[in-house]
Design an enzyme around this catalytic site. Structure first.
Site, PDB file in Angstrom:
ATOM      1  N   ARG A 113      12.305 -22.946 -24.239  1.00  9.24           N
ATOM      2  CA  ARG A 113      10.679 -21.463 -24.816  1.00  9.24           C
ATOM      3  C   ARG A 113      11.243 -20.223 -24.953  1.00  9.24           C
ATOM      4  NH1 ARG A 113       8.395 -26.804 -22.699  1.00  9.24           N
ATOM      5  NH2 ARG A 113       7.161 -27.809 -24.262  1.00  9.24           N
ATOM      6  N   LYS A 135      12.014  -9.258 -34.474  1.00 15.00           N
ATOM      7  CA  LYS A 135      12.446  -9.785 -34.991  1.00 15.00           C
ATOM      8  C   LYS A 135      13.966 -10.623 -35.286  1.00 15.00           C
ATOM      9  CE  LYS A 135       9.971  -8.444 -39.253  1.00 15.00           C
ATOM     10  NZ  LYS A 135      10.368  -7.979 -41.296  1.00 15.00           N
ATOM     11  N   GLU A 177      19.703   1.299 -44.501  1.00 10.81           N
ATOM     12  CA  GLU A 177      18.092   0.718 -43.512  1.00 10.81           C
ATOM     13  C   GLU A 177      17.660   2.821 -43.052  1.00 10.81           C
ATOM     14  OE1 GLU A 177      16.723  -1.091 -43.971  1.00 10.81           O
ATOM     15  OE2 GLU A 177      18.015  -3.696 -43.822  1.00 10.81           O
ATOM     16  N   LYS A 213      11.046   3.804 -35.967  1.00 16.53           N
ATOM     17  CA  LYS A 213      10.834   1.394 -36.049  1.00 16.53           C
ATOM     18  C   LYS A 213      10.129   1.622 -34.925  1.00 16.53           C
ATOM     19  CE  LYS A 213      11.936  -2.537 -36.825  1.00 16.53           C
ATOM     20  NZ  LYS A 213      13.006  -3.945 -37.120  1.00 16.53           N
ATOM     21  N   GLU A 223       4.057  -7.717 -38.297  1.00 15.76           N
ATOM     22  CA  GLU A 223       3.520  -7.709 -39.066  1.00 15.76           C
ATOM     23  C   GLU A 223       2.523  -8.254 -40.035  1.00 15.76           C
ATOM     24  OE1 GLU A 223       7.044  -8.385 -42.517  1.00 15.76           O
ATOM     25  OE2 GLU A 223       7.358  -7.761 -40.963  1.00 15.76           O
ATOM     26  N   ARG A 227       3.168  -3.088 -40.475  1.00 12.93           N
ATOM     27  CA  ARG A 227       4.917  -2.982 -40.027  1.00 12.93           C
ATOM     28  C   ARG A 227       5.684  -3.443 -41.562  1.00 12.93           C
ATOM     29  NH1 ARG A 227       7.891  -6.678 -35.299  1.00 12.93           N
ATOM     30  NH2 ARG A 227       9.917  -5.939 -36.478  1.00 12.93           N
ATOM     31  N   ASN A 231       9.667  -3.562 -44.975  1.00 11.76           N
ATOM     32  CA  ASN A 231      10.510  -4.260 -45.831  1.00 11.76           C
ATOM     33  C   ASN A 231      10.349  -3.250 -47.667  1.00 11.76           C
ATOM     34  OD1 ASN A 231       9.973  -6.510 -43.842  1.00 11.76           O
ATOM     35  ND2 ASN A 231       8.629  -7.025 -44.838  1.00 11.76           N
ATOM     36  N   HIS A 234      13.170  -4.397 -49.127  1.00 11.52           N
ATOM     37  CA  HIS A 234      13.599  -5.729 -48.796  1.00 11.52           C
ATOM     38  C   HIS A 234      13.817  -6.907 -49.656  1.00 11.52           C
ATOM     39  CE1 HIS A 234      14.637  -3.506 -45.764  1.00 11.52           C
ATOM     40  NE2 HIS A 234      15.072  -5.030 -45.153  1.00 11.52           N
ATOM     41  N   HIS A 238      16.649  -9.353 -50.911  1.00 13.93           N
ATOM     42  CA  HIS A 238      16.406 -10.171 -50.388  1.00 13.93           C
ATOM     43  C   HIS A 238      17.186 -11.018 -51.461  1.00 13.93           C
ATOM     44  CE1 HIS A 238      14.600 -10.167 -46.331  1.00 13.93           C
ATOM     45  NE2 HIS A 238      16.207  -9.424 -45.673  1.00 13.93           N
ATOM     46  N   HIS A 251      24.059  -6.406 -46.575  1.00 14.67           N
ATOM     47  CA  HIS A 251      22.597  -6.262 -46.676  1.00 14.67           C
ATOM     48  C   HIS A 251      22.133  -5.022 -47.510  1.00 14.67           C
ATOM     49  CE1 HIS A 251      18.623  -6.910 -45.702  1.00 14.67           C
ATOM     50  NE2 HIS A 251      18.259  -5.761 -44.308  1.00 14.67           N
TER      51      HIS A 251
END
Length: 334
Positions: A113, A135, A177, A213, A223, A227, A231, A234, A238, A251
């Site tokens: 955990r 993330k 990015e 950031k 998010e 936030r 993206n 993205h 993606h 990427h």
């Protein structure tokens, strides 16, 4: 230089300095069992240097590339920790790019955990973006980052010397990015990309990107609002990345393509020349229906469409839900 990401009990320092790897034990608690996760594309000397500073190091080197961000590899890391008797008081350290950081972070979040996680990013992409913010994820059934958790590192070391061994394509991959953040948040940084040689300003770009950031994550750790602007590029990016025949694209290259349809003609007129200057792709051959299908399975998908980030003016963004027809039309622009 030190930045402090203020998230109450999840706060941590981001230390930016050449040569940090070789004195990591001054900043990280390595006097315990430490799983060091790296990949075959990272010089093995990096992990070895860190191991020499740990009380009980265990190094795992995964194959380079997006395929390592999988349930199978994540499971193998958990098995390694179990077999080596890792306890909740032990730690995981990532030494690599975004794939290694995401994978190692999710492993740290999952084992017992949650155990301590440190990130030492070795690529431009991970230094400007993915190493901070918490993330962590793996890919599943062809969908990027669909299984994961928000799990903040205890500290991040940005050693700019580690970029010296990177090939040029990996540098431009990361700069995509940084450009994404500049387009949505920082007119000055965008102007630097336009008017200067970005390759001559890497430390400045890394610092400016991390500050953006940091400010965004402090306002919205998980998010729920602002936030989502990170993206930009993205949603389509993606989708392209999930398209099997285009696995040769990195990427950041997919993000570069994904930004182009999501901005106004005015912004596109300024953005495309920068992408070309950096050597990033501005057109591609793709099956729009397959890419759309991947987009509709993305985490940002909602009933009736996908929440997308649009950039109509440099330094500003808008969140807007686009339906399948609108997404198809935008895909035609690349």
């Amino acid at each position: 230089m030190n930045l402090y990401l203020d998230l109450n009990e999840n706060s941590y320092e981001i230390i930016i300095e050449p040569g940090l790897l070789h004195k990591a034990d001054r900043y990280l608690d390595l006097d315990r069992k430490v799983l060091i996760v790296t990949d075959e594309g990272v010089p093995s000397a990096y992990a070895q240097s860190l191991a020499e500073q740990c009380l009980e190091p265990v190094i795992v080197t995964v194959p380079q590339g997006e395929d390592s961000k999988s349930i199978r590899v994540w499971e193998s890391l958990l098995k390694t920790m179990l077999e080596n008797g890792f306890k909740r008081t032990d730690a995981v350290v990532a030494i690599g790019g975004g794939v290694v950081g995401d994978l190692a972070g999710f492993t740290a979040a999952s084992y017992m955990r949650g155990v301590d996680f440190y990130n030492i990013p070795t690529t431009v992409l991970s230094q400007v973006d993915s190493s901070i913010g918490g993330k962590t994820a793996v890919n599943f059934e062809g969908i990027k980052n669909i299984v994961g958790a928000f799990y903040q590192p205890k500290r991040v070391l940005i050693d700019t010397d580690l970029l010296n061994t990177l090939p040029g394509r990996q540098i431009t991959n990361g700069l995509a990015e940084a450009l994404k953040m500049a387009a949505c948040f920082d007119e000055e940084l965008f102007a630097l990309f336009e008017k200067e040689d970005p390759f001559a300003h890497l430390p400045e770009i890394i610092e400016a990107s991390l500050k953006i950031k940091k400010a965004v994550v402090e306002q919205d750790e998980k998010e729920g609002g602002i936030r989502k602007a990170l993206n930009f590029g993205h949603t389509i990016g993606h989708g392209i990345e999930s398209f099997e025949q285009l696995h040769g694209l990195y990427h950041g290259e997919c993000v570069a393509l994904g930004m182009i349809p999501m901005c106004s003609e005015e912004v596109r007129g300024r953005l495309v020349p920068i992408l070309e200057k950096l050597g990033l792709p501005v057109t591609t051959c793709l099956d729009r229906k397959q890419v759309l299908d991947a987009m509709l399975h993305d985490k940002k998908a909602v009933e009736g469409g996908v929440t997308c980030v649009l950039c109509e003016t440099i330094g500003h963004f808008e969140l807007k839900k686009l339906d399948a027809d609108a997404l198809l039309e935008r895909l035609s622009r690349i």
